[in-house]
Write an enzyme that holds these catalytic residues in place. Structure first.
Site, PDB file in Angstrom:
ATOM      1  N   HIS A   1       0.586  -1.156   0.112  1.00  0.00           N
ATOM      2  CA  HIS A   1       0.349  -0.214  -0.318  1.00  0.00           C
ATOM      3  C   HIS A   1       0.651   1.594   0.445  1.00  0.00           C
ATOM      4  CE1 HIS A   1      -3.551   2.453   1.118  1.00  0.00           C
ATOM      5  NE2 HIS A   1      -2.816   2.960   1.663  1.00  0.00           N
ATOM      6  N   CYS A   2       1.012   2.127  -0.794  1.00  0.00           N
ATOM      7  CA  CYS A   2       1.343   2.929  -1.151  1.00  0.00           C
ATOM      8  C   CYS A   2       0.695   4.722  -0.665  1.00  0.00           C
ATOM      9  CB  CYS A   2       1.985   3.479  -2.756  1.00  0.00           C
ATOM     10  SG  CYS A   2       3.519   4.552  -2.506  1.00  0.00           S
TER      11      CYS A   2
END
Lengths: 158, 500
Positions: B191-192
């Site tokens: 998850h960026c």
């Protein structure tokens, strides 16, 4: 067969849902989309094994074609990258084209083979590509079948 | 007698309709307007914009920071450095810069706004089917069984598939559940927060293109800002170039930003290049799933063998479509089955297309649903509890609201998934309510026919069979093995109703 339906419309209007069978994914070849061809026991009295297996195998072939990594998909990928993926605004990807073919195939199978036997296949894309859902219908008007769900309808009470 | 009953109930129903001005029961078989799109009832923690076309994670603050950094740095570069460089060196420099900048922006927006490959949650029937299979495997016991796993052999390597309690599915290989977005994502990378979204199967190539092009852009800007400083210091002297230049900040801001970015972004690009060439995800690399340190025979079953094929597959492979159909419309009437109770399966049914005649069946069905709701919490307590409890926090919030809208008096205590008084008393109380307001029960029924909005709609249909039992002669349908006191009570209540 216990129940006879002549088309999908008749199936929906005059039948009631009795059961659902879920054909799960087969991950033995990785993450590519493939469904198990094992024949579920609930369908034994409803449809021939060969017909069912043919349907699942054809679907598997379609999905393999959609996910094939070869010349055409590379070309599409490079072209898309070169146009900063704007080309997808006007062009349909190969995957989407194959999905349309699959939807048509399932519709055809339902009409020709499954609805007359009181079954209905749901397109796996509507279930997140996790399962092939086969709904088993019982005729409300018929006088009971071997699966134990008798269905003398409310017409007797009217 | 039945005919008389049907007539009177029909009259009762029709007169109710005529006195109410706008109610869904006027057109009970049309979907309620306005129709909802599926993104509006999406169970994950995502934010949607542009009527479902854009999908992002819940926290997007850092994404705006990324955007601002890129825009400000590039803006300063183009405004202050490019004219000088175009003059002194060549006008190709701003052109290349512009192309790079547009590419970076395009890939960033594409990564942030697209569906990373979210797996939709299992439909209630699917979940029930899986639960039944697991129960059978466990021997029918198990209040909360141990973590469920399935083993598959992929290309000779044994891979464990975990069961996701939130999404109620066995996760496909390489999928993972993102706790920030509360979704299972296919080929989950990470998850960026910089991008404001998960990076998964569908947007990994955009993410990679973004960081690659951003590395080039930062190196480009860094190099040409330094070139600008050097060239102008040759002309004017180094310190004066910095001091006297009216545009001092345009030197320093791009310089500082790019200096720090170069190390992090270029490093990240290098890391992801390695991941792509070995066909691994960040998740797998961090866990060391395919590391040879785990065992001699441990290898990556997904790798194609050579670097070139791995790269091509990741970047130029086919792009699968989104599985969650954000902009589709929610279907109000979908055929559903009842879930199994204690391993015994009772199958009720609803018609997928309701008949257009308001007959006795309809009236009885509407009151039947009220009683099902009363009976269901107790029945569900006996059955697999985790299934019901995990769904209720997600969707249950909507339900009590609707219940209170639709019903008054004793029946407001009927929200599903919550403990209720014993069935017999609630069935009697609903009996009274049913007498008074068959219309409201029909409303209640109509609400419950929206599968996504109800925590456990299949639970509703438990009493479909006892109803059928009393009203029609569907004796075989009703499994005598499940005749416990709850069913008897509900049947008794329903028989009373039908004889009204």
């Amino acid at each position: 067969m216990a129940t006879e339906f002549h088309n999908l419309q008749e199936l929906r209007h005059s039948a009631s849902l009795a059961n659902k069978v879920f054909i799960q994914r087969d991950y033995s070849e990785g993450t590519t989309c493939k469904f198990q061809t094992k024949f579920p026991s609930e369908l034994e009295s409803r449809i021939e094994r060969t017909l069912f297996e043919d349907t699942v195998k054809t679907l598997n072939n379609y999905y393999a074609e959609a996910e094939k990594i070869g010349g055409q998909s590379y070309l599409e990928g490079c072209l898309a990258c070169a146009t900063a993926y704007l080309i997808f605004l006007c062009m349909e990807t190969r995957y989407e084209k194959v999905l349309k073919k699959i939807a048509k195939y399932i519709q055809e199978q339902n009409e020709k083979i499954y609805a007359p036997r009181g079954l209905l296949i749901t397109d796996p894309i509507e279930r997140g590509m996790r399962v092939i859902e086969i709904s088993i219908y019982e005729d409300r008007g018929s006088s009971g079948s071997s699966s134990g769900s008798s269905s003398v309808s409310g017409s007797t009470a009217r | 007698m039945h005919l008389g009953v049907s007539e009177s109930m029909r009259e009762c129903e029709y007169s109710q309709i005529s006195t109410r001005s706008s109610t869904p029961m006027e057109t009970p078989y049309k979907k309620r307007t306005p129709k909802k799109r599926k993104w509006e009832i999406f169970p994950g923690r995502n934010k949607f914009y542009c009527d479902g076309r854009i999908m992002m994670a819940k926290q997007t603050g850092v994404f705006y920071l990324t955007l601002i950094l890129i825009l400000v740095t590039c803006g300063l570069f183009f405004s202050f450095d490019c004219p000088f460089l175009a003059q002194q060196l060549t006008p190709v420099i701003p052109v290349i810069g512009g192309v790079l900048f547009l590419f970076v922006l395009g890939t960033l927006l594409r990564t942030s706004f697209s569906d990373p490959g979210v797996l939709p949650r299992a439909s209630p029937d699917e979940a029930a089917d899986l639960e039944r299979q697991i129960d059978v495997a466990n021997g029918g016991t198990g209040y909360r069984p141990p973590p469920r796993t399935k083993e598959v052999v992929i290309n000779g390597q044994t891979v464990k598939l975990k069961y996701c309690f939130t999404c109620k599915i066995f996760r496909p290989p390489r999928a993972s559940h993102c706790s920030l977005c509360d979704n299972c994502v296919e080929r989950f990378d990470h998850h960026c927060p910089w991008v404001g979204n998960c990076v998964g199967r569908r947007n990994y190539r955009f993410f990679y293109m973004f960081i690659l092009s951003l590395s080039f852009l930062t190196i480009f800007i860094f190099a040409f800002v330094i070139t600008h400083i050097i060239l102008s210091s040759h002309q004017n002297g180094f310190l004066s170039a910095l001091k006297n230049s009216p545009a001092r900040y345009p030197f320093t801001v791009p310089l500082v930003v790019c200096f720090f970015s170069v190390w992090s972004i270029v490093g990240l690009s290098g890391f992801h290049t390695y991941l792509i060439s070995s066909n691994q995800t960040t998740n797998e690399d961090i866990k060391g799933s395919w590391s040879s340190k785990r065992g001699k025979d441990n290898y990556n079953p997904y790798s194609y063998g050579n670097i070139f094929t791995n790269c091509c597959a990741a970047l130029c492979g086919p792009l699968p479509p989104s599985l969650i159909d954000r902009r589709g419309f929610v279907e109000a009437d979908v055929p559903q089955l009842a879930p199994p109770t204690n391993g015994i399966t009772i199958y009720g049914s609803t018609q997928s297309q309701q008949s257009h005649t308001c007959d006795q069946d309809q009236c009885i069905q509407s009151t039947k649903f009220v009683l099902q709701a009363a009976a269901t919490p107790l029945l569900q307590h006996q059955s697999s509890e985790p299934v019901i409890l995990t769904t209720s926090p997600e969707n249950g919030g909507t339900l009590p609201g609707r219940a209170s809208l639709a019903l008054t008096g004793p029946c407001t205590s009927l929200p599903l998934g919550q403990p209720t008084p014993p069935t017999s008393t609630s069935s009697l109380s609903c009996h009274e309510a049913a007498d008074n307001n068959p219309l409201q029960e029909s409303l209640f029924q109509h609400h419950f026919l929206t599968p996504e909005e109800v925590p456990s709609p299949p639970g509703m249909l438990h009493c479909g069979s006892p109803m059928g039992h009393s009203h029609t002669t569907q004796a075989g349908f009703y499994d005598p093995a499940s005749q416990d006191s709850l069913h008897e009570d509900s049947v008794r209540g329903l028989v009373k109703l039908s004889s009204v």
